[in-house]
Scaffold this motif. Structure first.
Motif, PDB file in Angstrom:
ATOM      1  N   HIS A 202     -63.329  33.945 -67.014  1.00 38.61           N
ATOM      2  CA  HIS A 202     -63.238  34.839 -68.025  1.00 38.61           C
ATOM      3  C   HIS A 202     -64.082  36.050 -67.854  1.00 38.61           C
ATOM      4  N   ALA A 203     -64.943  35.615 -66.752  1.00 37.09           N
ATOM      5  CA  ALA A 203     -66.169  36.497 -66.451  1.00 37.09           C
ATOM      6  C   ALA A 203     -65.643  37.719 -65.700  1.00 37.09           C
ATOM      7  N   PRO A 204     -65.754  39.178 -66.156  1.00 38.28           N
ATOM      8  CA  PRO A 204     -65.409  40.354 -64.966  1.00 38.28           C
ATOM      9  C   PRO A 204     -66.014  40.307 -63.897  1.00 38.28           C
ATOM     10  N   ASP A 205     -67.494  39.951 -63.973  1.00 32.40           N
ATOM     11  CA  ASP A 205     -68.164  40.083 -62.571  1.00 32.40           C
ATOM     12  C   ASP A 205     -67.920  39.156 -61.623  1.00 32.40           C
ATOM     13  N   LEU A 206     -67.352  38.013 -61.937  1.00 38.93           N
ATOM     14  CA  LEU A 206     -66.759  37.057 -60.922  1.00 38.93           C
ATOM     15  C   LEU A 206     -65.624  37.509 -60.478  1.00 38.93           C
ATOM     16  N   ALA A 207     -64.561  37.790 -61.468  1.00 37.03           N
ATOM     17  CA  ALA A 207     -63.171  38.713 -61.196  1.00 37.03           C
ATOM     18  C   ALA A 207     -63.358  39.384 -60.166  1.00 37.03           C
ATOM     19  N   ALA A 208     -64.571  40.319 -60.313  1.00 37.52           N
ATOM     20  CA  ALA A 208     -64.571  41.561 -59.438  1.00 37.52           C
ATOM     21  C   ALA A 208     -64.853  41.223 -57.785  1.00 37.52           C
ATOM     22  N   ARG A 209     -65.594  39.921 -57.841  1.00 35.69           N
ATOM     23  CA  ARG A 209     -65.877  39.069 -56.523  1.00 35.69           C
ATOM     24  C   ARG A 209     -64.698  38.960 -55.634  1.00 35.69           C
ATOM     25  N   CYS A 210     -63.492  38.748 -56.381  1.00 38.34           N
ATOM     26  CA  CYS A 210     -62.307  38.283 -55.651  1.00 38.34           C
ATOM     27  C   CYS A 210     -61.579  39.218 -54.854  1.00 38.34           C
ATOM     28  N   ASP A 211     -60.876  38.876 -53.987  1.00 41.96           N
ATOM     29  CA  ASP A 211     -59.852  39.858 -53.108  1.00 41.96           C
ATOM     30  C   ASP A 211     -58.954  40.384 -53.980  1.00 41.96           C
ATOM     31  N   ARG A 212     -58.364  39.691 -54.854  1.00 44.08           N
ATOM     32  CA  ARG A 212     -57.203  40.061 -55.933  1.00 44.08           C
ATOM     33  C   ARG A 212     -57.514  39.541 -57.163  1.00 44.08           C
ATOM     34  N   VAL A 213     -57.182  40.058 -58.149  1.00 49.20           N
ATOM     35  CA  VAL A 213     -57.119  39.472 -59.566  1.00 49.20           C
ATOM     36  C   VAL A 213     -55.778  39.770 -60.201  1.00 49.20           C
ATOM     37  N   ILE A 214     -55.319  38.556 -60.981  1.00 48.02           N
ATOM     38  CA  ILE A 214     -54.189  38.926 -61.454  1.00 48.02           C
ATOM     39  C   ILE A 214     -54.397  38.408 -63.027  1.00 48.02           C
TER      40      ILE A 214
END
Lengths: 229, 843
Positions: A202-214
């Motif tokens: 749920h955390a945007p900052d974690l999602a931002a660390r990913c190569d790709r987000v869906i």
């Protein structure tokens, strides 16, 4: 994009509930590349965790196909799926799911033992050391803090050197500082072992660390994700 | 206020239903039902015995004389006080059926009855003809009726003839019911009934023959039995008679029933103790589920006392339900199994709902429930409000406060004291309670040790790589281990079963394996003095005979010790009723005189007595004491001049009391003998001696041993059923533990499957875990049961103890099997459930 490590084609999941059947996933098509870090985001009840469960063979798709490492998970039996997981996957949960009757060391050694690894305990001990939990290896889960439990869960998932790491909101039950430390460890693992990481968060900052987000919305891929795909 | 609040909370909590309390209710109800059922059967039989006392006794009162008939004066006195008198005579004899050159012989308990018999009740015959008609027989031979067992053994049919002594009788009917046999004791031979007058000419009743004459009296209504008993003692003073009346018609039977029932109640209490483990576990599990509620209530301001009371009220309500269920079942069981009970115990009974035993069972149920629930209830006090925010797994692991510990001890003392008082077997109850307590503590220690050892082994290098075994050991030794409840619930039942198995096999072994090695082939009675030489010559002349011993045999009652009535000095078994006594010039072969000196050869002075040393010590006799022995109505007073060892264990001849020959030689008497012979010679001896002297009765020791073995098998079976009932309760507790652990196992299985474990591996883990507990319980049972067996064999039976491996192995296998069964019965759901569902439900 390199050869995909997982391919979902029109994957559906519907479950029987008290009020009749509920469609959880409504035809997901998705490819995940080897070594990629994929973030799954979306509101509660959108089907993120269910999608992760399909990828892990912990839930069976009720329609479409789920192919992982060239194997169609929907065509495999319970035990075949279990063997597939122990050879290729590591799973980390929000609630850790350590076996309460086993010590930290035994928890970590279990998947190695199940895979028939000869030096399961030595490797498990090394993994715990790497997580900074060497002194706590003889403790039961109830004797560990939340952060420590999640580190044990991470060690357990990483110890068999899986091709794919699946993490379902691994920091959801932890405070911010501990959660950040856990994520550092998780991404560190991915970097060290080169595994594919699929992360529900749920955390945007974690999602931002990913190569790709869906993003999932009501059991389908949001347009943004479709576009990204 | 806290009481009202507590009651309100309790009512709301109970609205959730009783689904979590099935094991609680089953354990409590079963324990109460077992005790209520046993008590109800005892009460039914007691009331039946009281109601039918006159029929069982055969009259309102009975006077028994040993060895002689009543004198005319005595008979006149009996007729004076009675409306009717019936005379019968009872003794052992041989029924002989000629077959070609030889003959078929069977030992029988022969009874001659007069025309007035039976005063009360009716004789059952097949075909159903009047007894008098049956005795009329044929013009050639008088009639006789016989127990169907003996008819079958001798191959007889109605209308066939057979011999009793020197006279031929015709079998006219099978004896299917003898109204007054319930009062009788153990007999070796099945019954034959003939008319008393027809015994004339049989040659069976001669001076010295071992027989008893019995006089049944039909008394006028309202007769004062106690006064008549006193009168009888005066009228028959010194005649060695025995008086019985309807106040206690069948003392042996009612004592047997009371003892058996008390024993079974104790077994029932053991069952209740095992059930208590289940009750305690159920309450603990319930309160663990309620930890969150308790913490919330505390957060909302509920006091510790309010919370304790709220849950105590709930448990009390459930206890009431359990007890009522148990009482209903316990009252119904004897009625449902009435035909079976009547077949096993052919004693008149008044079946119905008896409040007394039900109240007793309810009391035990209440105390047991209090004993086993107080401890877990007390732990509600240890739940802190903070549990809501932290893992509550460690909450409530400590000791309760001292008032709860003291109350638990007080309840335990109350329970044991109630059992001691109500069973009437205080000593046995205390020993049993100590035994159950010791077993409990041992099992707790073993459960603890099992966890420790499992824990150790789980970390051992040898099990690494054997994941199922390692996981099973890990969870057997880890937190939340079921070791305690499984080992406790199963161990107690298995221990009782193992002890019964060891004692039974040792007892039977001693009787069937060891005894025939040393015992004689035949025990021979009623040898007349003029037949003695011929008998000896015939017996010793047989090449198969290795040894023949004979001794004069009289029966006498020890009436006084140093002038005081013997019954006032001691109630030792040797002083109750008549005993076989003998005389001899020399000490018997092999007998060791332990104190004093045997009388000199040719001694003709005042009577001297040699008494069995062990029994003398038990009574408290010393050298120089004077004993008065009534033989055939004549008092003989002698001085104890020696003690000697008498060995009763080899079934040879052993007399408690021996006198110098001059003291007894004048009294009419017969001789008894023991013949030690090869098995091959036994049939020949029976034929030759029985043919030559029809009045002599030969008792095959081998048959007697078989008969005793049958009885022992029956007692062992009754005890085994008791143990199995305990085991059944244990099984319910196991099922309860398995059911309670199902959620945890489902969760564990889901994680293991996620980590790559196949269903086979998960199942192996669960099965191994169950097997470990079953093995532990089985091993405890073998050690504890073996110890109990050794103690009983060594100290009570005074024989050598042999460990019996077959039943021991069966018990371990049974323990493992039962736990596997209970464990695997609840393995289906954990194996079948998809991991995702379980794990997500916990997120």
């Amino acid at each position: 994009m390199t050869a995909p490590v997982a391919t979902l084609s029109d994957a559906r999941l519907s479950l029987a509930g008290n009020a009749g059947r509920v469609d959880i996933l409504k035809g997901i098509s998705l490819k995940i590349a080897r070594g990629e870090t994929l973030g799954l985001v979306g509101p509660s009840g959108s089907g993120k965790s269910s999608l992760l469960m399909l990828l892990g063979g912990l839930e069976r798709a009720t329609g479409g196909t789920v192919e992982v490492l060239g194997r169609d998970l929907t065509a495999m039996g319970e035990d075949a799926l279990a063997r597939f997981r122990r050879n290729h996957m590591g799973v980390v949960f929000q609630s850790f799911h350590l076996i309460p009757t086993m010590t930290a060391l035994e928890n970590v050694a279990t998947p190695l033992e199940l895979a028939g690894v000869a030096d399961a305990f030595d490797r498990a001990a090394a993994e715990l050391d790497a997580m900074g939990l060497g002194p706590r290896s003889g403790h039961y889960p109830s004797q560990l803090s939340g952060g420590e439990q999640q580190r044990v869960a991470l060690a357990r998932a990483a110890a068999p050197r899986p091709d794919i790491l699946l993490a379902d909101e691994p920091t959801g039950n932890l405070d911010g500082t501990t959660g950040a430390a856990i994520m550092d460890l998780l991404f560190g693992l991915r970097d060290r072992h080169g595994a594919t990481l699929v992360l529900v968060t749920h955390a945007p900052d974690l999602a931002a660390r990913c190569d790709r987000v869906i993003e999932l919305v009501d059991g389908t891929l949001a347009p943004r994700a479709k576009a990204a795909e | 206020m806290s009481v009202r609040n507590a009651a309100r909370i309790a009512r709301r909590e109970l609205r959730g239903g009783l689904s979590g309390f099935r094991v609680f209710l089953a354990c409590l109800a079963l324990g109460v039902a077992a005790i209520a059922a046993v008590g109800s059967v005892r009460e039914s039989l007691d009331q039946g015995l009281a109601r039918d006392a006159a029929v069982i006794l055969g009259g309102d009162a009975e006077i028994e004389l040993t060895y002689r008939f009543a004198s005319d004066a005595e008979r006149a006195w009996m007729e004076e006080i009675s409306d009717a008198v019936s005379e019968t005579v009872d003794f052992r004899s041989m029924a002989v059926v000629p077959r070609g050159d030889g003959a078929e012989r069977g030992l029988t308990q022969l009874r001659g009855v007069d025309g007035a018999y039976p005063l009360y009740g009716a004789v059952g015959l097949e075909p159903a003809i009047p007894l008098a008609e049956a005795f009329d027989g044929t013009p050639e031979h008088p009639g006789a009726v016989m127990d169907p067992v003996l008819i079958a053994r001798l191959g007889l049919e109605t209308g066939d003839t057979f011999r009793l002594g020197e006279k031929t009788f015709v079998l006219t009917a099978a004896l299917t019911r003898e109204p007054d046999t319930s009062a009788g004791g153990f007999t070796l031979g099945p019954r034959t009934l003939v008319r008393l007058a027809d015994l004339d000419g049989t040659g069976l009743i001669q001076p010295g023959t071992l027989y008893e004459s019995e006089y049944r009296l039909a008394l006028p209504p309202g007769a004062d039995l106690a006064a008549l008993e006193r009168q009888a003692n005066a009228a028959l003073e010194g005649a060695g008679h025995r008086w019985s009346d309807t106040r206690n018609a069948a003392p042996g039977t009612s004592e047997f029933i009371d003892r058996l029932a008390s024993f079974l109640v104790l077994v029932g209490l053991a069952g209740l103790a095992v059930g208590g483990v289940g009750v305690s576990a159920a309450v603990r599990a319930y309160l663990e589920r309620k930890t969150g509620v308790i913490a919330t209530l505390k957060t909302l301001g509920a006091e510790t006392r309010t919370i304790f009371l709220a849950y105590a009220f709930q448990i009390a309500a459930l206890t009431a339900v359990g007890i009522v269920l148990g009482l209903a079942l316990g009252a119904a069981l004897p009625l449902a199994f009435r035909p079976l009970i009547e077949a096993q115990l052919p004693i008149p009974a008044v079946y119905g709902v008896h409040p007394g035993p039900l109240l007793e069972a309810a009391l035990y149920g209440l105390l047991a429930a209090a004993l086993f629930t107080l401890w877990p209830l007390a732990r509600t006090e240890q739940v802190r409000a903070a549990t809501l925010y932290r893992d509550g797994a460690q909450a409530g692991a400590g000791w309760p406060r001292w008032p709860h510990v003291a109350a638990t001890l007080a309840i335990l003392v109350g329970l044991v004291a109630s059992a001691a008082v109500l069973s009437g077997l205080a000593r046995l109850t205390l020993w049993s309670a100590a035994g159950i307590l010791a077993a409990f503590l041992s099992l707790l220690a073993v459960a603890w040790a099992t966890r420790r050892i499992a824990r150790r082994l789980a970390r051992a290098r040898v099990v690494r790589g054997r994941s199922s075994l390692r996981m099973a050991l890990g969870s057997a030794g880890g937190p939340g281990s079921e070791a305690g409840s499984v080992v406790l619930s199963l161990g107690l039942g298995l221990t009782v079963l193992a002890a019964v198995g060891q004692i039974d096999s040792n007892l039977r072994g001693a009787i069937t394996r060891d005894l025939p090695e040393v015992a004689p082939s035949y025990f021979v009675v009623d040898i007349q003095t003029d037949q003695l030489q011929g008998f000896r010559d015939t017996a010793t002349g047989d090449p198969g005979v290795t040894r023949v011993e004979t001794a004069p045999m009289l029966r006498g009652v020890i009436t006084r010790i140093n002038g005081r009535p013997a019954s006032e000095v001691s109630d030792h078994w040797t002083l109750r009723g008549d005993r076989g006594i003998t005389y001899s010039a020399d000490p018997p072969t092999g007998a060791e005189v332990t104190a004093g000196a045997w009388w000199p050869e040719g001694y003709t002075g005042p009577p001297q007595i040699s008494f069995a040393a062990e029994e003398a010590a038990e009574i408290g006799l010393s050298l120089g004491d004077e004993l008065t022995v009534n033989v055939l109505g004549r008092d003989i007073t002698g001085e104890i001049t020696s003690f000697r060892n008498v060995d009763f264990s080899n079934a040879g001849m052993g007399f408690i009391l021996s006198m110098n020959p001059a003291a007894l030689r004048g009294a009419p008497h017969s001789h008894i003998a023991t013949i030690y012979a090869d098995r091959a010679a036994e049939a020949r001896l029976l034929r030759e001696i029985g043919g030559a002297w029809p009045n002599i009765t030969m008792i095959s020791v081998r048959s007697a041993i078989d008969r005793v073995s049958e009885i022992l098998a029956g007692i062992a079976a009754a005890t085994t059923y008791g143990a199995l009932a305990t085991l059944f309760t244990g099984f319910i507790v196991l099922i309860g533990a398995a059911a309670a652990g199902e959620r945890a196992r489902t969760y564990e299985a889901a994680i293991l499957k996620t980590l790559g474990a196949t269903r086979g591996a998960v199942l192996a883990n669960f099965a191994l875990r169950s097997a470990i507990f079953g093995l532990a319980a089985g091993l405890v049972a073998i050690v504890a049961g073996g110890l109990a067996g050794w103690a009983v064999t060594t100290f009570v039976m005074e024989t050598e103890f042999y460990f019996e491996p077959v039943s021991a192995i069966a018990i371990v296998a049974g323990g493992v099997g039962v736990t596997l069964l209970a464990g695997l019965a609840f393995a289906w759901r954990p194996l079948a459930t998809r991991p995702a569902r379980v794990l997500r439900a916990r997120e």
